[in-house]
Design a protein around this motif. Structure first.
Motif, PDB file in Angstrom:
ATOM      1  N   ARG A   1     -29.883  34.493  30.662  1.00 32.00           N
ATOM      2  CA  ARG A   1     -30.316  34.097  32.006  1.00 32.00           C
ATOM      3  C   ARG A   1     -29.418  32.952  32.488  1.00 32.00           C
ATOM      4  N   ILE A   2     -29.619  32.627  33.712  1.00 31.47           N
ATOM      5  CA  ILE A   2     -28.804  31.542  34.270  1.00 31.47           C
ATOM      6  C   ILE A   2     -29.341  30.248  33.779  1.00 31.47           C
ATOM      7  N   SER A   3     -28.631  29.228  34.028  1.00 27.26           N
ATOM      8  CA  SER A   3     -29.051  27.892  33.593  1.00 27.26           C
ATOM      9  C   SER A   3     -30.291  27.497  34.358  1.00 27.26           C
ATOM     10  N   PRO A   4     -31.074  26.691  33.812  1.00 27.46           N
ATOM     11  CA  PRO A   4     -32.315  26.281  34.480  1.00 27.46           C
ATOM     12  C   PRO A   4     -32.035  25.550  35.770  1.00 27.46           C
ATOM     13  N   ASN A   5     -32.912  25.798  36.683  1.00 23.52           N
ATOM     14  CA  ASN A   5     -32.791  25.210  37.996  1.00 23.52           C
ATOM     15  C   ASN A   5     -33.315  23.785  37.942  1.00 23.52           C
ATOM     16  N   VAL A   6     -32.514  22.928  38.538  1.00 23.76           N
ATOM     17  CA  VAL A   6     -32.892  21.522  38.499  1.00 23.76           C
ATOM     18  C   VAL A   6     -34.170  21.313  39.301  1.00 23.76           C
ATOM     19  N   CYS A  21     -43.029  24.664  39.791  1.00 22.34           N
ATOM     20  CA  CYS A  21     -42.407  24.292  41.070  1.00 22.34           C
ATOM     21  C   CYS A  21     -41.035  24.952  41.188  1.00 22.34           C
ATOM     22  N   SER A  22     -40.739  25.400  42.356  1.00 25.83           N
ATOM     23  CA  SER A  22     -39.425  26.003  42.651  1.00 25.83           C
ATOM     24  C   SER A  22     -39.023  25.574  44.048  1.00 25.83           C
ATOM     25  N   SER A  23     -37.928  26.177  44.496  1.00 24.16           N
ATOM     26  CA  SER A  23     -37.455  25.816  45.851  1.00 24.16           C
ATOM     27  C   SER A  23     -38.455  26.249  46.912  1.00 24.16           C
ATOM     28  N   ALA A  24     -39.318  27.218  46.547  1.00 28.11           N
ATOM     29  CA  ALA A  24     -40.340  27.701  47.517  1.00 28.11           C
ATOM     30  C   ALA A  24     -41.551  26.814  47.544  1.00 28.11           C
TER      31      ALA A  24
END
Length: 599
Positions: free
Chosen positions: A584-589, A562-565
């Motif tokens: 990489r960037i921090s994980p997306n909440v 799952c993502s913002s899309a």
């Protein structure tokens, strides 16, 4: 005048001695036709009447003709005849009817026999030994004639009490122990005789013609009977004689004395010289014969013998030339001569070999022609001798005159002036080939060439007709045997897919849904059905091992990303990784702190 008295006295004494020492001849003739328990035979009663009449006409002192006798009647007839044979010089028994052979012993079957079992043979029949016992007392000749070799119906219906007991076909061979005893069978041991298509059997018909010939020795008379029956039955039935006689001629009817003295055959000297030249078989002998006898029947035969010798000499010369040419060719090849010389030698060797083959073929033709001429000579001489004997016998009671030429004189004159036969070896070969084609044994044309194919066809005829002709040459005897056959002898053989229809091969046709099978018959076409097969366990285990040893494939683990899309299944070959990934960037909440990592 004194010489005349001596001649008259001698002739009177000869007549008195002849009357005092005349042979006493007796005969018993039996013909059983009316059998009660099997089919009736037509000819035996007729044959008995025919043979009995012949014996009476031949001057026998006592002839008893009996027909359709029961067992007790047969035994009584033989017992009474044995008493008469004690006072006789010649005793003859003729029997026509059924006979049977059991364990090597022959039995004559009365008309009231039933023969339900093989043991009944001893009680209900009359052993042949009983007939031998009846003729035994005769002083000079004991003769038994059996026309009892027919196909016996009792042997097919009777029950056997012992499996090992043999019931033979026809009659068994007999060896008489008494001297001057003969037993004549209508067919030789182990074979059957024909009852014939006419009123009398072929055997009986020939007997009444040959046996009463005055002065004819019995052995020769039965030899003529054998030839007659063989020819009249298509070489299927061969009469046979057992026993032996002495060295002197033993005729059934004595030759009549010729008061005027024997008449010499005018061709006797020519025949004697011809046979001497035939024994020498040289060119000089035949040329000397032709110098002495340049014309006539025997001169033409002598020229045929000379042609045969010339053909053999030509063949030998051609063979020597062929051998020399072959040796020359071999020598040139060994010495590595020029190619032209080798080719010339090869051609010469080939020509010499062809000449040798042609000479050999001509030799065979001349030999066949000479053999055919010899056969015709013997037939002509026998006919002339018989005619001359008949003429001499007739002179006793009826002298001939100079104005009347008898049949015997005509035959003798014809013998001396007869031209050489125009029936050449090529004509004989064509005739035999034509007959072989007619009886279905030869497929090729009748071209007069007695080749390997013609020899094979005569061999087939021998096989199916029961003959034993020499296949190397076409003979007059073979031609006579072929002409005696009314129809096909050799079976018609058709190739696969064809069948016999009369005298030709026709194609086998099958209706819809059928086809020609392996046995050349129509059979139904079978529908093909699926066949269940058993799984190969070895192949299954091998595939399983390979599958277990292979590294696991990276597939979608069934996780949701799952993502913002939005949410979607993890792609094939990818997986979710929790936490932060270096660089990489921090994980997306929104993704739950997970990343999708592919390969």
């Amino acid at each position: 005048m004194g010489a005349l008295r001596w001649v008259t006295l001698f002739f009177s004494i000869w007549l008195m001695c002849g009357s005092a020492h005349a042979e006493r001849r007796v005969a018993l003739v039996i013909g059983n036709s009316a059998y009660k328990n099997v089919a009736k035979l037509t000819n035996p009663a007729n044959d008995a009447a025919l043979v009995g009449g012949m014996l009476k006409n031949a001057g026998f002192d006592w002839v008893d003709i009996k027909t359709d006798l029961k067992a007790s009647e047969m035994r009584k007839a033989l017992r009474d005849f044995g008493g008469r044979a004690r006072e006789a010089d010649v005793a003859v028994i003729y029997y026509a009817g059924h006979g049977i052979e059991l364990d090597g012993t022959n039995y004559l079957i009365p008309t009231d026999a039933t023969l339900e079992t093989d043991s009944d043979v001893l009680d209900e029949t009359v052993a042949l030994d009983r007939a031998l016992f009846a003729v035994e007392p005769a002083k000079q000749l004991r003769l038994i004639i059996l026309d009892a070799c027919r196909d016996n119906p009792f042997s097919r219906t009777m029950r056997r009490t012992m499996a090992s007991r043999a019931i033979g076909r026809g009659l068994a061979k007999v060896e008489p122990t008494s001297p001057n005893t003969m037993i004549a069978f209508a067919a030789k041991a182990g074979s059957t005789a024909s009852d014939g298509d006419f009123k009398n059997s072929p055997f009986a018909s020939s007997l009444v013609e040959r046996l009463p010939t005055p002065g004819l020795d019995l052995r020769k008379a039965f030899g003529f009977v054998r030839d007659d029956v063989l020819k009249n039955t298509g070489y299927k039935q061969e009469p046979y004689v057992y026993g032996s006689l002495g060295g002197d001629d033993v005729p059934l009817v004595a030759g009549k004395p010729v008061v005027t003295g024997p008449q010499a055959n005018p061709q006797e000297a020519v025949r004697r010289d011809y046979e001497l030249a035939l024994q020498l078989a040289t060119r000089d002998a035949w040329e000397a014969f032709l110098t002495q006898y340049p014309d006539g029947f025997y001169a033409n035969l002598a020229r045929g013998q000379l042609n045969k010798i010339g053909a053999e000499e030509a063949r030998a010369t051609a063979e020597q030339k062929a051998k020399a040419a072959e040796q020359e060719k071999t020598r040139l090849i060994a010495e590595r001569a020029q190619k032209a010389e080798q080719e010339k030698a090869t051609a010469a060797a080939r020509a010499a070999e062809e000449a040798r083959i042609a000479a050999e073929k001509k030799r065979d033709i001349e030999q066949a022609r000479a053999e055919a001429a010899e056969q015709q000579r013997k037939v002509a001489e026998a006919a002339a001798a018989k005619a001359l004997a008949e003429k001499q016998a007739q002179q006793v009671t009826k002298p001939t005159t100079d104005r009347q030429m008898s049949e015997a004189e005509q035959k003798v004159a014809a013998l001396s002036s007869a031209p050489a036969s125009t029936f050449s070896a090529v004509d004989l070969t064509k005739s035999v080939q034509s007959e072989l084609r007619r009886v279905g044994c030869l497929a090729a044309a009748a071209d007069g060439d007695w080749n390997a194919g013609s020899q094979r066809s005569l061999l087939l005829f021998n096989k199916y007709a029961g003959t034993q002709f020499d296949v190397k040459l076409a003979s007059v005897d073979a031609l006579d045997a072929l002409k005696a056959k009314p129809g096909r002898v050799c079976p018609l053989v058709c190739t696969f897919g064809f069948k016999v229809d009369g005298d030709q091969c026709v194609k086998v046709t099958c209706r819809a849904g059928y086809r020609v099978g392996d046995d050349n018959e129509c059979e139904k076409i079978q529908e093909k059905k699926p066949v269940a097969t058993r799984e190969d366990s070895r192949r299954r285990d091998s595939e399983r091992k390979q599958s277990d040893a292979a590294p696991p494939k990276q597939e979608a683990p069934g996780q949701i990303y799952c993502s913002s899309a939005g949410c979607r299944p993890v792609q094939k070959g990818c997986r979710l990784v929790s936490g932060a990934i270096p660089g990489r960037i921090s994980p997306n909440v929104a993704t739950g702190g997970n990343y999708e990592v592919c390969n």
